[in-house]
Design a protein around this motif. Structure first.
Motif, PDB file in Angstrom:
ATOM      1  N   VAL A 112       2.636  47.258 -73.982  1.00  0.00           N
ATOM      2  CA  VAL A 112       2.164  48.430 -72.931  1.00  0.00           C
ATOM      3  C   VAL A 112       3.104  48.617 -71.986  1.00  0.00           C
ATOM      4  O   VAL A 112       3.734  49.586 -71.478  1.00  0.00           O
ATOM      5  CB  VAL A 112       0.684  48.018 -72.517  1.00  0.00           C
ATOM      6  CG1 VAL A 112       0.452  49.150 -71.564  1.00  0.00           C
ATOM      7  CG2 VAL A 112      -0.208  48.038 -73.779  1.00  0.00           C
ATOM      8  N   VAL A 113       3.630  47.270 -71.360  1.00  0.00           N
ATOM      9  CA  VAL A 113       4.620  47.358 -70.282  1.00  0.00           C
ATOM     10  C   VAL A 113       5.911  47.920 -70.745  1.00  0.00           C
ATOM     11  O   VAL A 113       6.494  49.020 -70.255  1.00  0.00           O
ATOM     12  CB  VAL A 113       4.510  46.015 -69.853  1.00  0.00           C
ATOM     13  CG1 VAL A 113       5.901  46.012 -68.519  1.00  0.00           C
ATOM     14  CG2 VAL A 113       3.492  45.525 -69.087  1.00  0.00           C
ATOM     15  N   ILE A 114       6.241  47.530 -71.788  1.00  0.00           N
ATOM     16  CA  ILE A 114       7.577  48.277 -72.454  1.00  0.00           C
ATOM     17  C   ILE A 114       7.360  49.853 -72.716  1.00  0.00           C
ATOM     18  O   ILE A 114       8.412  50.556 -72.337  1.00  0.00           O
ATOM     19  CB  ILE A 114       7.931  47.289 -73.598  1.00  0.00           C
ATOM     20  CG1 ILE A 114       8.274  45.828 -73.277  1.00  0.00           C
ATOM     21  CG2 ILE A 114       8.997  48.234 -74.600  1.00  0.00           C
ATOM     22  CD1 ILE A 114       8.536  44.969 -74.544  1.00  0.00           C
ATOM     23  N   LEU A 115       6.317  50.063 -73.327  1.00  0.00           N
ATOM     24  CA  LEU A 115       6.266  51.865 -73.557  1.00  0.00           C
ATOM     25  C   LEU A 115       6.156  52.376 -72.176  1.00  0.00           C
ATOM     26  O   LEU A 115       6.517  53.450 -72.087  1.00  0.00           O
ATOM     27  CB  LEU A 115       4.892  51.723 -74.300  1.00  0.00           C
ATOM     28  CG  LEU A 115       5.049  51.468 -75.860  1.00  0.00           C
ATOM     29  CD1 LEU A 115       3.828  51.424 -76.644  1.00  0.00           C
ATOM     30  CD2 LEU A 115       6.019  52.111 -76.597  1.00  0.00           C
ATOM     31  N   LEU A 116       5.218  51.759 -71.327  1.00  0.00           N
ATOM     32  CA  LEU A 116       5.355  52.542 -69.897  1.00  0.00           C
ATOM     33  C   LEU A 116       6.804  52.556 -69.332  1.00  0.00           C
ATOM     34  O   LEU A 116       6.877  53.560 -68.545  1.00  0.00           O
ATOM     35  CB  LEU A 116       4.104  51.789 -69.097  1.00  0.00           C
ATOM     36  CG  LEU A 116       2.682  51.843 -69.733  1.00  0.00           C
ATOM     37  CD1 LEU A 116       1.879  51.240 -68.675  1.00  0.00           C
ATOM     38  CD2 LEU A 116       2.411  53.546 -69.436  1.00  0.00           C
ATOM     39  N   LYS A 117       7.521  51.404 -69.384  1.00  0.00           N
ATOM     40  CA  LYS A 117       8.772  51.593 -68.848  1.00  0.00           C
ATOM     41  C   LYS A 117       9.793  52.744 -69.534  1.00  0.00           C
ATOM     42  O   LYS A 117      10.406  53.464 -68.614  1.00  0.00           O
ATOM     43  CB  LYS A 117       9.625  50.124 -69.146  1.00  0.00           C
ATOM     44  CG  LYS A 117      10.896  50.194 -68.611  1.00  0.00           C
ATOM     45  CD  LYS A 117      11.178  50.172 -67.081  1.00  0.00           C
ATOM     46  CE  LYS A 117      12.468  49.833 -66.775  1.00  0.00           C
ATOM     47  NZ  LYS A 117      12.675  49.930 -65.348  1.00  0.00           N
ATOM     48  N   ILE A 118       9.576  52.876 -70.628  1.00  0.00           N
ATOM     49  CA  ILE A 118      10.243  53.878 -71.476  1.00  0.00           C
ATOM     50  C   ILE A 118       9.662  55.399 -70.885  1.00  0.00           C
ATOM     51  O   ILE A 118      10.629  56.290 -70.549  1.00  0.00           O
ATOM     52  CB  ILE A 118      10.164  53.939 -73.009  1.00  0.00           C
ATOM     53  CG1 ILE A 118      10.653  52.570 -73.341  1.00  0.00           C
ATOM     54  CG2 ILE A 118      10.713  55.174 -73.786  1.00  0.00           C
ATOM     55  CD1 ILE A 118      10.428  52.189 -75.053  1.00  0.00           C
ATOM     56  N   VAL A 119       8.173  55.387 -70.675  1.00  0.00           N
ATOM     57  CA  VAL A 119       7.820  56.639 -70.266  1.00  0.00           C
ATOM     58  C   VAL A 119       8.300  56.868 -68.689  1.00  0.00           C
ATOM     59  O   VAL A 119       8.696  58.062 -68.286  1.00  0.00           O
ATOM     60  CB  VAL A 119       6.310  56.697 -70.128  1.00  0.00           C
ATOM     61  CG1 VAL A 119       5.670  57.650 -69.499  1.00  0.00           C
ATOM     62  CG2 VAL A 119       5.789  56.850 -71.466  1.00  0.00           C
TER      63      VAL A 119
END
Length: 172
Positions: free
Chosen positions: A12-19
């Motif tokens: 989730v952290v990685i996906l939110l960083k991409i967003v």
């Protein structure tokens, strides 16, 4: 093909960083450096996220609607959290922007961090490097704080967090 063993909090952290990166160019190295997560873990994470349908198979474009649905309806059940002891840390949930500008509360929630700016009840971050990763990344900080409000907040706080998160995920 590697076996899928379910989502992990750092996914989730990685996906939110991409967003949060929006149109900025990123690669595994920049994600790894920006989140203090190894490149191999970033790679494994993006594989799990692609399998779960949260990022495309090329692992370049987050399916924001699918991620938003997971955050709204699943995050508090898959990665629950309970407030802990009073510690120094970085404000999160309704204690951080943008919710701190909307909600007034005597409860303060923080991610434990020795360099933190507040004292409050500790909230375990989705990944241990979150307090370090949000320094200098206001967008990521806001997204993660909103996710924590969904994880730990009462109904009103969750509803406002969902509204704010939807704005940021839809218009980014």
């Amino acid at each position: 093909m590697r076996k899928h063993k379910g989502m992990r909090p750092q996914d989730v952290v990685i996906l939110l960083k991409i967003v949060a990166q929006d149109t900025q160019v990123w690669n595994y190295l920049t994600l790894s450096y920006g989140l203090s997560i190894s490149q191999s873990e970033v790679s494994e994470s993006l594989h799990r996220s692609a399998f779960a349908g949260l990022i495309d198979n090329e692992k370049k474009s987050v399916y924001k609607k699918a991620l938003l649905d997971f955050l709204i309806y699943g995050i508090k059940y898959v990665f629950p959290v309970k407030p802990g002891a009073i510690v120094r840390g970085m404000p999160t949930a309704h204690s951080a922007r943008p919710l701190s500008e909307i909600i007034t509360s005597s409860e303060i929630y923080v991610w434990p961090d020795e360099e933190g700016i507040a004292r409050g009840q500790s909230i375990e971050p989705l990944y241990s490097s979150v307090p370090k990763a949000i320094k200098g990344d206001v967008r990521l900080y806001e997204l993660l704080a909103l996710v924590d409000a969904i994880r730990v907040g009462k109904a009103r706080e969750r509803n406002i967090a969902v509204e704010e998160l939807t704005k940021r995920m839809t218009y980014s």
